[in-house]
Design a protein around this motif. Structure first.
Motif, PDB file in Angstrom:
ATOM      1  N   ALA A   1      26.781  40.350  35.141  1.00 37.74           N
ATOM      2  CA  ALA A   1      27.928  40.773  35.952  1.00 37.74           C
ATOM      3  C   ALA A   1      28.204  39.758  37.062  1.00 37.74           C
ATOM      4  O   ALA A   1      29.364  39.400  37.320  1.00 37.74           O
ATOM      5  CB  ALA A   1      27.661  42.160  36.540  1.00 37.74           C
TER       6      ALA A   1
ATOM      7  N   TYR B   1      33.628  50.766  31.506  1.00 39.48           N
ATOM      8  CA  TYR B   1      32.438  50.793  32.365  1.00 39.48           C
ATOM      9  C   TYR B   1      31.196  50.537  31.518  1.00 39.48           C
ATOM     10  O   TYR B   1      31.054  51.094  30.425  1.00 39.48           O
ATOM     11  CB  TYR B   1      32.291  52.152  33.053  1.00 39.48           C
ATOM     12  CG  TYR B   1      33.467  52.552  33.916  1.00 39.48           C
ATOM     13  CD1 TYR B   1      33.483  52.271  35.277  1.00 39.48           C
ATOM     14  CD2 TYR B   1      34.561  53.218  33.365  1.00 39.48           C
ATOM     15  CE1 TYR B   1      34.558  52.645  36.073  1.00 39.48           C
ATOM     16  CE2 TYR B   1      35.647  53.586  34.145  1.00 39.48           C
ATOM     17  CZ  TYR B   1      35.637  53.301  35.500  1.00 39.48           C
ATOM     18  OH  TYR B   1      36.706  53.669  36.278  1.00 39.48           O
TER      19      TYR B   1
ATOM     20  N   LEU C   1      30.049  42.320  27.810  1.00 43.51           N
ATOM     21  CA  LEU C   1      30.980  42.517  28.924  1.00 43.51           C
ATOM     22  C   LEU C   1      32.336  41.905  28.609  1.00 43.51           C
ATOM     23  O   LEU C   1      33.383  42.481  28.947  1.00 43.51           O
ATOM     24  CB  LEU C   1      30.407  41.908  30.203  1.00 43.51           C
ATOM     25  CG  LEU C   1      29.084  42.498  30.723  1.00 43.51           C
ATOM     26  CD1 LEU C   1      28.687  41.823  32.035  1.00 43.51           C
ATOM     27  CD2 LEU C   1      29.187  44.000  30.919  1.00 43.51           C
TER      28      LEU C   1
ATOM     29  N   LYS D   1      40.173  45.726  44.231  1.00 42.88           N
ATOM     30  CA  LYS D   1      40.088  44.490  43.463  1.00 42.88           C
ATOM     31  C   LYS D   1      41.393  44.244  42.711  1.00 42.88           C
ATOM     32  O   LYS D   1      41.913  43.120  42.677  1.00 42.88           O
ATOM     33  CB  LYS D   1      38.925  44.561  42.478  1.00 42.88           C
ATOM     34  CG  LYS D   1      38.775  43.310  41.621  1.00 42.88           C
ATOM     35  CD  LYS D   1      37.693  43.482  40.561  1.00 42.88           C
ATOM     36  CE  LYS D   1      37.618  42.251  39.668  1.00 42.88           C
ATOM     37  NZ  LYS D   1      36.671  42.417  38.556  1.00 42.88           N
TER      38      LYS D   1
ATOM     39  N   ILE E   1      32.175  40.377  37.637  1.00 40.29           N
ATOM     40  CA  ILE E   1      32.426  41.812  37.493  1.00 40.29           C
ATOM     41  C   ILE E   1      31.650  42.554  38.574  1.00 40.29           C
ATOM     42  O   ILE E   1      30.459  42.287  38.780  1.00 40.29           O
ATOM     43  CB  ILE E   1      31.989  42.294  36.093  1.00 40.29           C
ATOM     44  CG1 ILE E   1      32.827  41.600  35.021  1.00 40.29           C
ATOM     45  CG2 ILE E   1      32.126  43.814  35.973  1.00 40.29           C
ATOM     46  CD1 ILE E   1      32.345  41.886  33.601  1.00 40.29           C
TER      47      ILE E   1
ATOM     48  N   ASP F   1      35.174  46.521  33.364  1.00 44.45           N
ATOM     49  CA  ASP F   1      35.682  46.462  34.739  1.00 44.45           C
ATOM     50  C   ASP F   1      34.582  46.621  35.774  1.00 44.45           C
ATOM     51  O   ASP F   1      34.710  46.126  36.896  1.00 44.45           O
ATOM     52  CB  ASP F   1      36.729  47.557  34.956  1.00 44.45           C
ATOM     53  CG  ASP F   1      37.958  47.356  34.086  1.00 44.45           C
ATOM     54  OD1 ASP F   1      38.733  46.434  34.378  1.00 44.45           O
ATOM     55  OD2 ASP F   1      38.121  48.114  33.108  1.00 44.45           O
ATOM     56  N   ALA F   2      33.506  47.342  35.434  1.00 42.54           N
ATOM     57  CA  ALA F   2      32.421  47.573  36.395  1.00 42.54           C
ATOM     58  C   ALA F   2      31.116  47.757  35.637  1.00 42.54           C
ATOM     59  O   ALA F   2      31.088  48.396  34.585  1.00 42.54           O
ATOM     60  CB  ALA F   2      32.708  48.803  37.259  1.00 42.54           C
TER      61      ALA F   2
ATOM     62  N   LEU G   1      37.390  49.282  42.772  1.00 43.87           N
ATOM     63  CA  LEU G   1      38.149  48.675  41.684  1.00 43.87           C
ATOM     64  C   LEU G   1      39.643  48.639  42.007  1.00 43.87           C
ATOM     65  O   LEU G   1      40.349  47.689  41.631  1.00 43.87           O
ATOM     66  CB  LEU G   1      37.911  49.436  40.382  1.00 43.87           C
ATOM     67  CG  LEU G   1      36.474  49.404  39.846  1.00 43.87           C
ATOM     68  CD1 LEU G   1      36.376  50.190  38.539  1.00 43.87           C
ATOM     69  CD2 LEU G   1      35.987  47.979  39.649  1.00 43.87           C
TER      70      LEU G   1
ATOM     71  N   THR H   1      29.899  36.626  35.705  1.00 48.14           N
ATOM     72  CA  THR H   1      31.269  36.801  35.209  1.00 48.14           C
ATOM     73  C   THR H   1      32.220  37.397  36.251  1.00 48.14           C
ATOM     74  O   THR H   1      33.385  37.655  35.940  1.00 48.14           O
ATOM     75  CB  THR H   1      31.254  37.703  33.960  1.00 48.14           C
ATOM     76  OG1 THR H   1      30.562  38.921  34.257  1.00 48.14           O
ATOM     77  CG2 THR H   1      30.544  37.004  32.807  1.00 48.14           C
TER      78      THR H   1
ATOM     79  N   ARG I   1      35.695  44.066  27.684  1.00 44.83           N
ATOM     80  CA  ARG I   1      36.552  43.869  28.860  1.00 44.83           C
ATOM     81  C   ARG I   1      36.141  44.834  29.981  1.00 44.83           C
ATOM     82  O   ARG I   1      36.938  45.604  30.515  1.00 44.83           O
ATOM     83  CB  ARG I   1      38.018  44.067  28.485  1.00 44.83           C
ATOM     84  CG  ARG I   1      38.498  43.129  27.391  1.00 44.83           C
ATOM     85  CD  ARG I   1      39.965  43.299  27.096  1.00 44.83           C
ATOM     86  NE  ARG I   1      40.780  42.915  28.247  1.00 44.83           N
ATOM     87  CZ  ARG I   1      42.112  43.034  28.279  1.00 44.83           C
ATOM     88  NH1 ARG I   1      42.751  43.553  27.239  1.00 44.83           N
ATOM     89  NH2 ARG I   1      42.778  42.659  29.353  1.00 44.83           N
TER      90      ARG I   1
END
Length: 376
Positions: A114, A7, A91, A368, A119, A97-98, A365, A117, A95
């Motif tokens: 974000a 995060y 980011l 997703k 995210i 995720d949010a 998430l 990309t 890696r």
């Protein structure tokens, strides 16, 4: 979501922006000790100090507020471009995720990164009238968390808006835990807590300084804990001493649960985070909106408190010594008034806001991940 989640929190500039983000980060950490948490901020000393309370990576981004002044536009555009570039690199490297924006102009570049990309971007808005940064980033957001339903109208109907309340630090307020000894205060006096926040402290301190002498007649009954924001400490100490009022004057305290724990009444600015904490602990308040707050959002915040009877609101220009004395006499020494204000304040409190926010983020998430799994 079985792998380690990552995060990225973005924004800051004031404690009012950072505290909700820190609360959400701690809730994430409580649920998943392996989670990777990164904060992108302006790098100010205050931010570094506050972020020590959580196990996280901290990175700085260049940031400058939008301006219409031609000579400052090059700095703005450079910081925006460089901010997006650095944010994208981070980011990807972590890696992530949010991305969770907490407000302040430092949150815009990571929000844009974000979006570029793919995210998911989540925003924490603390006020009844959102700031420019969150209104802009709201165009790219998956979900915006707001303190009250009326803040929904400031965002696009295409964006998911959740009235979750403001996430707050863990605050304990029980009579048997009231830590008078921590401050060297007496349990036999009424305690007034004064706090002006990081931006509005100077003006409030000046008004209180001029009014302290009016409280001299109560000096056998009251004591004061005054958080100055580092502005005007010495003169305030002398003024309280001259009035014969026991007072602890300090610039800032991280353990705000202790400050709330000893207080019977607060005099405060009306920033969104301050109001969230006051209502989480059910502390009656006299609110003095910061007159220079963007879009006059503090007055709107204060009106939400006053509407239910949780607070009294007085404009800074009207906080004369005589009015100050009248307000203190009519609240601090009225058990019935304090009881009703406490009840109303608690009715507005959302001490579970951090949990609600993280629940929504995890569900988003999870959905997703399911979509990616099906696509694969």
């Amino acid at each position: 979501m079985t792998e380690t989640m990552s995060y990225c929190f973005a924004g800051g500039g004031t404690g009012g922006h950072l505290f909700p983000g820190i609360a959400v980060a701690k809730e994430i950490r409580r649920r998943d000790s392996r989670a990777r948490i990164t904060f992108l901020s302006t790098g100010r000393r205050m931010e570094r100090q506050l972020l020590r309370s959580i196990d996280c990576e901290v990175a700085e981004l260049p940031s400058a507020p939008f301006t219409v002044r031609p000579w400052k536009l090059p700095e703005f555009f450079w910081s925006a471009f460089e901010g997006v570039r650095r944010a994208r690199n981070l980011l990807a490297r972590n890696r992530v995720d949010a991305v969770i924006g907490v407000g302040g102009y430092c949150s815009v570049s990571p929000g844009g990164a974000a979006r570029m990309t793919g995210i998911p971007l989540f925003l924490l808005e603390q006020n009844a009238i959102p700031g420019k940064a969150n209104r802009l980033a709201g165009l790219w957001a998956h979900t915006v968390f707001v303190p009250w339903e009326k803040a929904r109208k400031w965002f696009s109907s295409k964006v998911r808006v959740v009235p979750a309340g403001n996430p707050t630090r863990k605050l304990l307020r029980a009579n048997y835990l009231r830590p008078y000894g921590y401050f060297g205060l007496s349990p036999y006096r009424k305690t007034l807590l004064v706090m002006g926040g990081s931006q509005g402290a100077l003006g409030l301190n000046r008004r209180i300084y001029r009014a302290i002498a009016e409280l001299a007649e109560f000096n056998k009954e009251i004591q004061v804990l005054h958080l100055t924001g580092g502005k005007g400490d010495g003169s305030l100490v002398e003024a309280y001493r001259d009035a014969g009022i026991p007072a602890v004057v300090m610039p800032f305290i991280e353990e705000m649960d202790k400050a709330y724990g000893v207080a019977d009444l607060a005099i405060s600015r009306a920033g969104g985070t301050s109001i969230a904490e006051l209502t989480a602990v059910g502390l009656p308040a006299i609110l003095v909106p910061f007159p220079a707050a963007a879009h006059d959002h503090q007055r709107m915040n204060a009106n939400e408190m006053a509407r239910t009877g949780a607070a009294l609101v007085v404009e800074e220009k009207n906080l004369t010594p005589g009015e100050f004395r009248k307000l203190i006499a009519g609240t601090l020494f009225s058990p019935a008034a304090l009881k009703e204000m406490r009840r109303a304040s608690r009715s507005l409190g959302r001490p579970d806001a951090a949990r609600v926010v993280v629940n929504h983020i995890e569900r988003a998430l999870f959905r997703k991940d399911r979509k990616l799994a099906k696509a694969g």
